[in-house]
Every structure is written in C-alpha cells, then in structure tokens.
Design an enzyme around this catalytic site. Structure first.
Site, short mmCIF file in Angstrom:
data_model
loop_
_atom_site.label_atom_id
_atom_site.label_comp_id
_atom_site.label_asym_id
_atom_site.label_seq_id
_atom_site.Cartn_x
_atom_site.Cartn_y
_atom_site.Cartn_z
N GLU A 227 0.82 -1.22 0.00
CA GLU A 227 0.00 0.00 0.00
C GLU A 227 0.85 1.26 0.00
O GLU A 227 0.42 2.31 -0.47
CB GLU A 227 -0.92 0.02 1.23
CG GLU A 227 -2.22 -0.74 1.02
CD GLU A 227 -3.28 -0.48 2.09
OE1 GLU A 227 -4.38 -1.00 1.92
OE2 GLU A 227 -3.02 0.21 3.08
N HIS B 57 8.94 -26.50 -1.51
CA HIS B 57 8.31 -27.62 -2.21
C HIS B 57 7.15 -27.16 -3.09
O HIS B 57 6.36 -27.97 -3.55
CB HIS B 57 7.84 -28.66 -1.19
CG HIS B 57 8.98 -29.25 -0.41
ND1 HIS B 57 9.51 -30.49 -0.69
CD2 HIS B 57 9.73 -28.74 0.59
CE1 HIS B 57 10.52 -30.73 0.13
NE2 HIS B 57 10.68 -29.68 0.92
N LYS C 220 -14.21 -0.37 -4.05
CA LYS C 220 -15.30 -0.01 -3.13
C LYS C 220 -16.39 0.72 -3.90
O LYS C 220 -17.58 0.42 -3.75
CB LYS C 220 -14.79 0.88 -2.00
CG LYS C 220 -13.88 0.17 -1.01
CD LYS C 220 -13.53 1.11 0.14
CE LYS C 220 -12.43 0.55 0.99
NZ LYS C 220 -11.85 1.51 1.91
O1 PA5 Z 1 -3.76 0.81 5.94
C1 PA5 Z 1 -4.90 1.20 5.83
O2 PA5 Z 1 -5.19 2.40 5.93
C2 PA5 Z 1 -6.03 0.24 5.53
O3 PA5 Z 1 -5.60 -1.07 5.45
C3 PA5 Z 1 -7.07 0.31 6.61
O4 PA5 Z 1 -6.48 -0.03 7.84
C4 PA5 Z 1 -8.24 -0.62 6.31
O5 PA5 Z 1 -8.78 -0.31 5.07
C5 PA5 Z 1 -9.29 -0.53 7.39
O6 PA5 Z 1 -9.76 0.77 7.50
P1 PA5 Z 1 -10.60 1.24 8.77
O7 PA5 Z 1 -9.73 1.09 9.96
O8 PA5 Z 1 -10.97 2.66 8.49
O9 PA5 Z 1 -11.82 0.34 8.84
#
Ligand code: PA5
Length: 446
Positions: A287, A308, A422
């Site tokens: 990310e 393996h 989303k």
């Molecule tokens: O790193 C991030 O920002 C995401 O992985 C969020 O943690 C994830 O989408 C969950 O979001 P939230 O805590 O708002 O539900």
C-alpha cells in the site's frame, strides 16, 4: 541490537560502490521524513510513537485486557487491513501460529473477523462462539469500512441477544477515531469503552497503537517490552551513515535491485509463526509503495514449506525477484531428532540433532542455491521471537518503508487505489449516490 543486516549473499549483485552512489538519495529521503516536509506528512505519528504515546491510554489498554481475559473464553477482533494484520502478526509470531490450541493457556482464544466478505468464515466463527463467553473488539479508524461494519452488526446482535443490551456494553470495546466517525458516535451513545487510532497514524502503521496493543495484550504478550523494542530501534536507526545504519542499508539495497530490474521482493521466513508477519509486511510495502506505476511487488514465502511449491520458480524461473530472508537466530523450542534402530529413512546421521539446527542448515543451503541461481538475498538476522524483537523489527520495517517510498518518489502514506473496488461494489449493490456508475457498469456487463 536485536536485528542485523547480513549482506554476504548480496555482494555479487550490489557493490559497496553501488551503495555509495545511491546514498545521497537515501539521505535526502531520510531528511524529508525527519523534516516532515514530504508528501503525506500528516501521517507521521508512528515515527515517534514508541516514546510519544498516550501513557494513560496505554495503562487503560492493560486494564481492559485483564477484564477481557477474565470475562470471556473467546475474544473476537473485528477489523480489516491495518486494523487487524499487526495484532494477528504479533500474536502468532510471539506466541504461536496455533495460539488458540495452546494447552492450558490462561488467556482467551482469539479469532479475527470482518477481514473478508465470506458468509462461511463468519458463520464458522458464530458456531465457535456457541456456549462460550464472548468479548468483541471492533477496530475501524473510519468506522465505515464495509467488511468490519457487517461483522460488527452480526456480533453485536449475538452479544445483545446473549447478555442483553447492558451486558453487551461491558463486552464490546471499540478502537476508532478519537472524535469523528460513526463508530465513535455509536460507541459513545452505547457507552462502549473506546480506544483511539491517532489522526496522524495510518492503518498499516498502527500496530503500536491501541489497534494492535489491545488484542496483543489480551493474548498475554508484554506490550511494555514490545514498545521497548520499538524505542530502541528508533534510536538505533536515527543515524545518517548508511554504513552503520542497517535500516538505510536495506532501503539502499532494495532500491538498487529495483533499478536493476528486480520488481518482486519475497520476504522469506523459516518459521510458520512468521506467516502473518509476512502478511502485515506485504500490506505495509504494497500500500505504501505500489502507486503511480511504480513499486516493488511484495510477496512472501515460508520455507522450507514453500521450497516444495515455489522453490522451483525462485531457483529457476523468470529472474524478476530478490529475497529478504528473516533469519531468527534463537528458536522458541528445542526438539531433538530421535534415533531409529532400523534407520528406515536413512536419517540416523541426524539423530540427536536439534531440529532448529537442521532448519538453519536448510536456510544456508537455500541461500547458496538461490544466490547461485541469480536471486539476490538480503539476510535480516533477528535475535529471537520475543516481544522485544517483534517491536524492534516492526519499527525497522516501518521506517525503511517510509524512507524507501520517498526514495522511489511516491507518497508512502496514502492508498488512493484501494477506493476503486469499493466504488464499484457500492454502485452494483445499489448504494445511494452511485446511480451513474451503476448504470455504466451494468452496460459493461451486458
Ligand atoms: O492501511 C490502511 O489504511 C487500511 O488497510 C485500513 O487499515 C483498512 O482499510 C481498514 O480501515 P478502517 O480502519 O478505516 O476500517
């Protein structure tokens, strides 16, 4: 030092001169982070978190963990992405990948929910909860993420039916924004105990906040020691000499390799307990770096298991990858290989030897083999699987990720790409406000 970078298996691919040549760029990226002037500088709360954290809340986390330990058999942690991976990684790494099955443990079983949209996964957990005392920790910074929000609806209904609305209040703990968002409002209205995801800490950097700390403490892990590990790493990696700062060296080597055309980094560990740590690491790097058409694709393997399966590809397939090998120096357990008087499998040359010695020898053999197969191998030697080492390693990877993202020229702290699925999902499910997109997608399906 709980962690040491060993570059013996990298020298053939990256010279000292290569490291010297890139060092000015790495220092620039390090300065950008320290001066808090780079992109995404609203999200740098994690940098000083090991020392600059809410001490009152930290004590409250320990108190809540004790209450949870004494009032339930099953603790359900609801969250997705950065809101669960760090906690799960810590519990499996420090305790065991089969934590729930540890005989006679005096802490609750811990299950993670709301990290998929699978009805079967949720139903399986509901069945596990039958006849058991249950507590829930819902973790969502935004409070509106679909997966955890749906799971929270389901578990809230279960708790309210089982314990009544008032009883459920004592068993629901919410970790969310300190002021904004629907989950905070809802929790206050229902008098749930709440913990804070700081404004300036993104989900994937949040393991040392209440997001990770509450579930980790419930598992009986010493969160003071974990913070101490992170504190010491923060000091150890504050220097700006690439020859003595392994964090900067890791950034340098992976960026040099990327520029040589290595676009995949495989985090390899020889302990199944590190599987979820690898998942946490993949989110952190994926990310943070994968944007604007750039980035090293983070992948992971557990060896010797995956030798393996993926071993063939790594040894002999497209030469697109390098490995970062996590070498855990001291195993949690000793297991001596038994002697077989009939020597049916011809393995008596191993009898009396500790299995961890064999595991380490497999690692050494693999390092030679992969390096001979032209796969550069960075080795990170970690003392052990203690909470201290875990905290140290977490900070190492977070800092390296931020400096590496700036070296790459991206904002390591946003994740614009996550929104695309989303929007489409909401449009297709009929959410208000998505009518135009729904029409467009429906046309594309036909
Ligand atoms: O790193 C991030 O920002 C995401 O992985 C969020 O943690 C994830 O989408 C969950 O979001 P939230 O805590 O708002 O539900």
């Amino acid at each position: 030092m709980a962690l040491k970078l060993n570059n013996k298996f990298i020298e053939k691919f990256v010279s000292n001169e290569d490291i010297a040549n890139i060092s000015a760029e790495i220092y620039e990226a390090q300065k950008l982070l320290a001066s808090r002037t780079g992109e995404g500088n609203d999200f740098l709360g994690w940098v000083d978190l090991p020392v600059d954290y809410d001490k009152e809340e930290f004590e409250r986390i320990k108190k809540a963990a004790k209450k949870i330990q004494s009032s339930c058999d099953v603790f359900i942690v609801i969250g997705i992405g950065g809101s669960y991976l760090g906690a799960r990684a810590a519990i499996e790494f420090v305790k065991s990948p089969v934590y729930n099955n540890i005989p006679n443990k005096d802490t609750p079983d811990i299950y993670f929910a709301g990290n998929s949209i699978s009805a079967s996964a949720l139903n399986d957990l509901l069945k596990i909860c039958e006849g058991k005392d249950v507590c829930v920790n819902v973790v969502s910074k935004s409070g509106t993420t679909t997966e955890p929000a749906v799971a929270f609806r389901v578990f809230r209904a279960l708790l309210e039916e089982k314990y009544g609305k008032d009883g459920a209040k004592e068993r629901i703990f919410a970790t969310t924004d300190k002021a904004k968002g629907t989950l905070k409002k809802f929790s206050d209205e229902n008098s749930y105990e709440t913990f804070v995801v700081p404004d300036d800490v993104g989900g994937r950097f949040s393991v040392l906040t209440a997001v990770g700390l509450l579930p980790i403490a419930v598992a009986g892990i010493d969160i003071d020691l974990m913070m101490k590990g992170a504190q010491d790493a923060r000091i150890a990696y504050s220097g700006s000499d690439i020859n003595t700062n392994d964090c900067l060296k890791y950034v340098a080597i992976r960026n040099i390799l990327y520029r040589q055309g290595k676009s995949v980094e495989i985090l390899a560990a020889y302990e199944p307990a590190a599987q979820m740590l690898c998942e946490w690491w993949k989110q952190l790097y994926g990310e943070s770096e994968g944007k604007d058409g750039k980035g090293i694709y983070p992948s992971s393997v557990i060896f010797s298991t995956d030798l393996h399966s993926l071993g063939q590809f790594i040894q002999d397939g497209s030469r697109i990858m390098f490995e970062t090998v996590l070498d855990i120096k001291k195993a949690n357990d000793e297991l001596l290989i038994p002697f077989d008087p009939n020597n049916v499998d011809k393995l008596n040359f191993l009898s009396g030897k500790d299995l961890d010695y064999v595991n380490h020898t497999a690692m050494l053999g693999t390092l030679f083999a992969h390096s001979d197969g032209n796969v550069p191998n960075i080795v990170l030697e970690l003392n052990d699987r203690s909470e201290y080492s875990f905290g140290y390693l977490i900070y190492f990877f977070e800092l390296a990720c931020a400096v590496s993202g700036y070296t790459l020229g991206v904002n390591p702290f946003n994740q614009p790409g996550v929104e695309s699925y989303k929007k489409n999902m909401f449009a297709l499910l009929g959410k208000e406000g998505y009518e135009e997109l729904r029409e467009e997608l429906n046309k594309r399906i036909k």
